[in-house]
Design a protein around this motif. Sequence first.
Motif, PDB file in Angstrom:
ATOM      1  N   PRO A 101       0.797  -1.346  -0.237  1.00 23.94           N
ATOM      2  CA  PRO A 101       0.160   0.135  -0.078  1.00 23.94           C
ATOM      3  C   PRO A 101       0.698   0.792   0.252  1.00 23.94           C
ATOM      4  O   PRO A 101       0.745   2.419  -0.586  1.00 23.94           O
ATOM      5  N   ALA A 102       2.306   1.438   0.694  1.00 22.54           N
ATOM      6  CA  ALA A 102       3.166   1.914   0.490  1.00 22.54           C
ATOM      7  C   ALA A 102       3.278   2.720  -0.706  1.00 22.54           C
ATOM      8  O   ALA A 102       3.534   3.423  -0.952  1.00 22.54           O
ATOM      9  N   LEU A 103       3.725   1.737  -1.513  1.00 22.17           N
ATOM     10  CA  LEU A 103       4.411   2.050  -2.785  1.00 22.17           C
ATOM     11  C   LEU A 103       3.166   2.437  -3.305  1.00 22.17           C
ATOM     12  O   LEU A 103       3.872   3.649  -4.555  1.00 22.17           O
ATOM     13  N   GLN A 104       1.998   1.213  -3.469  1.00 12.81           N
ATOM     14  CA  GLN A 104       0.769   2.132  -4.477  1.00 12.81           C
ATOM     15  C   GLN A 104       0.583   3.465  -4.469  1.00 12.81           C
ATOM     16  O   GLN A 104       0.538   4.894  -5.126  1.00 12.81           O
ATOM     17  N   ALA A 105       1.198   4.227  -2.657  1.00 10.56           N
ATOM     18  CA  ALA A 105       0.056   5.441  -2.705  1.00 10.56           C
ATOM     19  C   ALA A 105       1.848   6.514  -3.568  1.00 10.56           C
ATOM     20  O   ALA A 105       1.388   7.944  -3.536  1.00 10.56           O
ATOM     21  N   LEU A 106       2.641   5.808  -3.173  1.00  9.67           N
ATOM     22  CA  LEU A 106       3.802   6.895  -3.436  1.00  9.67           C
ATOM     23  C   LEU A 106       3.656   7.486  -5.116  1.00  9.67           C
ATOM     24  O   LEU A 106       3.598   8.672  -5.808  1.00  9.67           O
ATOM     25  N   ALA A 107       3.370   6.212  -5.743  1.00  5.89           N
ATOM     26  CA  ALA A 107       2.349   6.320  -7.089  1.00  5.89           C
ATOM     27  C   ALA A 107       1.735   6.942  -6.970  1.00  5.89           C
ATOM     28  O   ALA A 107       1.514   8.183  -8.273  1.00  5.89           O
ATOM     29  N   ALA A 108       0.621   7.107  -6.634  1.00  4.97           N
ATOM     30  CA  ALA A 108      -0.344   8.124  -6.671  1.00  4.97           C
ATOM     31  C   ALA A 108      -0.174   9.921  -6.164  1.00  4.97           C
ATOM     32  O   ALA A 108      -0.349  10.322  -7.353  1.00  4.97           O
ATOM     33  N   HIS A 109       1.413   9.299  -5.580  1.00  5.75           N
ATOM     34  CA  HIS A 109       1.136  10.819  -4.588  1.00  5.75           C
ATOM     35  C   HIS A 109       2.416  11.478  -6.414  1.00  5.75           C
ATOM     36  O   HIS A 109       2.241  12.866  -6.622  1.00  5.75           O
ATOM     37  N   CYS A 110       2.560  10.432  -6.918  1.00 10.04           N
ATOM     38  CA  CYS A 110       3.462  11.557  -8.351  1.00 10.04           C
ATOM     39  C   CYS A 110       2.413  11.181  -9.325  1.00 10.04           C
ATOM     40  O   CYS A 110       2.796  12.748  -9.728  1.00 10.04           O
ATOM     41  N   THR A 111       1.603  11.015  -9.412  1.00  6.92           N
ATOM     42  CA  THR A 111       0.552  11.495 -10.278  1.00  6.92           C
ATOM     43  C   THR A 111      -0.374  12.832 -10.087  1.00  6.92           C
ATOM     44  O   THR A 111      -0.175  13.176 -10.866  1.00  6.92           O
ATOM     45  N   ARG A 112      -0.708  12.559  -9.203  1.00  2.00           N
ATOM     46  CA  ARG A 112      -1.141  13.511  -8.698  1.00  2.00           C
ATOM     47  C   ARG A 112       0.149  15.002  -8.721  1.00  2.00           C
ATOM     48  O   ARG A 112      -0.809  16.485  -9.673  1.00  2.00           O
ATOM     49  N   ALA A 113       0.958  14.440  -8.364  1.00  2.00           N
ATOM     50  CA  ALA A 113       2.322  16.049  -8.211  1.00  2.00           C
ATOM     51  C   ALA A 113       2.404  16.452  -9.604  1.00  2.00           C
ATOM     52  O   ALA A 113       2.500  17.879  -9.571  1.00  2.00           O
ATOM     53  N   PHE A 114       2.263  16.013 -10.362  1.00  2.00           N
ATOM     54  CA  PHE A 114       3.387  16.034 -11.939  1.00  2.00           C
ATOM     55  C   PHE A 114       3.483  15.918 -13.060  1.00  2.00           C
ATOM     56  O   PHE A 114       3.245  17.022 -14.113  1.00  2.00           O
ATOM     57  N   ASP A 115       1.148  15.874 -12.213  1.00  2.00           N
ATOM     58  CA  ASP A 115       0.371  15.991 -13.498  1.00  2.00           C
ATOM     59  C   ASP A 115       0.186  17.406 -14.267  1.00  2.00           C
ATOM     60  O   ASP A 115       0.385  18.353 -15.556  1.00  2.00           O
ATOM     61  N   ARG A 116       0.412  18.538 -13.201  1.00  2.00           N
ATOM     62  CA  ARG A 116      -0.353  19.594 -13.772  1.00  2.00           C
ATOM     63  C   ARG A 116       1.666  20.370 -14.461  1.00  2.00           C
ATOM     64  O   ARG A 116       1.521  21.512 -15.290  1.00  2.00           O
ATOM     65  N   LEU A 117       2.252  19.815 -14.870  1.00  2.00           N
ATOM     66  CA  LEU A 117       3.263  19.757 -15.435  1.00  2.00           C
ATOM     67  C   LEU A 117       3.639  19.123 -16.513  1.00  2.00           C
ATOM     68  O   LEU A 117       4.832  19.224 -18.172  1.00  2.00           O
ATOM     69  N   ASP A 235      -8.534   9.488  -5.329  1.00  2.00           N
ATOM     70  CA  ASP A 235      -7.812   9.585  -5.610  1.00  2.00           C
ATOM     71  C   ASP A 235      -8.022   8.947  -7.778  1.00  2.00           C
ATOM     72  O   ASP A 235      -8.583   9.736  -8.955  1.00  2.00           O
ATOM     73  N   VAL A 236      -8.965   7.596  -7.485  1.00  2.00           N
ATOM     74  CA  VAL A 236      -9.598   6.517  -8.885  1.00  2.00           C
ATOM     75  C   VAL A 236     -10.770   8.248  -9.104  1.00  2.00           C
ATOM     76  O   VAL A 236     -10.912   8.358 -10.213  1.00  2.00           O
ATOM     77  N   HIS A 237     -11.502   8.513  -8.622  1.00  2.00           N
ATOM     78  CA  HIS A 237     -12.568   9.601  -8.790  1.00  2.00           C
ATOM     79  C   HIS A 237     -12.333  10.867  -8.646  1.00  2.00           C
ATOM     80  O   HIS A 237     -13.296  11.866  -9.887  1.00  2.00           O
ATOM     81  N   SER A 238     -11.130  11.873  -8.526  1.00  2.00           N
ATOM     82  CA  SER A 238     -11.001  12.903  -9.070  1.00  2.00           C
ATOM     83  C   SER A 238      -9.862  13.144  -9.374  1.00  2.00           C
ATOM     84  O   SER A 238      -8.682  12.556  -8.892  1.00  2.00           O
ATOM     85  N   ARG A 239      -9.917  13.881 -10.556  1.00  2.00           N
ATOM     86  CA  ARG A 239      -8.879  14.673 -10.333  1.00  2.00           C
ATOM     87  C   ARG A 239      -7.937  15.755  -9.746  1.00  2.00           C
ATOM     88  O   ARG A 239      -6.478  16.267  -9.390  1.00  2.00           O
TER      89      ARG A 239
END
Length: 240
Positions: A101-117, A235-239
């Motif tokens: 779960p911690a690894l899945q959360a890290l990947a989710a954080h990456c998706t959210r953090a860098f999508d704006r770039l 995260d699955v349901h909101s950008r």
Amino acid sequence: PLWHLGNRWLGRDALSGQLFTQPKVLGLEPETLGELTRIPARHGLQATLMSLFRLKPPLTETDLRAALTDFCSRQHPVALPPFALCHFDGAFSLCPGRHSPALQALAAHCTRAFDRLRAPLNPSELARYKAHPLNGQEKRNLELWGDPYVFEQFRFAFPLTGRMAEGRQKELVYSALQDIFGPALAQPVVVDSLYLFVEPEHGQPLCGVHRFPLPLPISEPEDRLNHDQQFLSQDVHSRH
């Protein structure tokens, strides 16, 4: 050990640029092994947390490095269970032996953090993704995040081969991978840094250009189980 073995298997070190003679696989010509590993070798031995993307103009690599420095300063290293040789979508990879779960959360954080770039996908990139069968959530992920395989669909893996048809060739490759990687698979792995990989020109081999350490104490997967499940569900349901 997995890094050195993986570089030898792929025939390339994506950090130093050094090339290697790939190991001999009984029953396979060297050219055949080279073709079977062509795609993962171009990417280098890496487990992608965010798919390759183009920067949104006028952003530069300097902006991305600054964002990565800030992001990584607020993350925990993640202790992973021992790795295993996995078979998914016709290809072989190295994957954690059980869910983290911690690894899945890290990947989710990456998706959210860098999508704006991230610049939007162009038609050829969209076509490449749509050539694969996608379910409803994966199509939604592609539209919102530029990648079908994020959040609950994310899989952490170090690809070792491209797709192969069932048959003798696949059996030979599997046996060789077991022999080469087996002794190192029992060792635990810690994700203690992220690397920035770049593609100098379209189609060229990717290069790892900078390491960003994760400085905070190690986060064990079970410590954040409840938080991660809630985070991923949102995260699955909101950008946002």
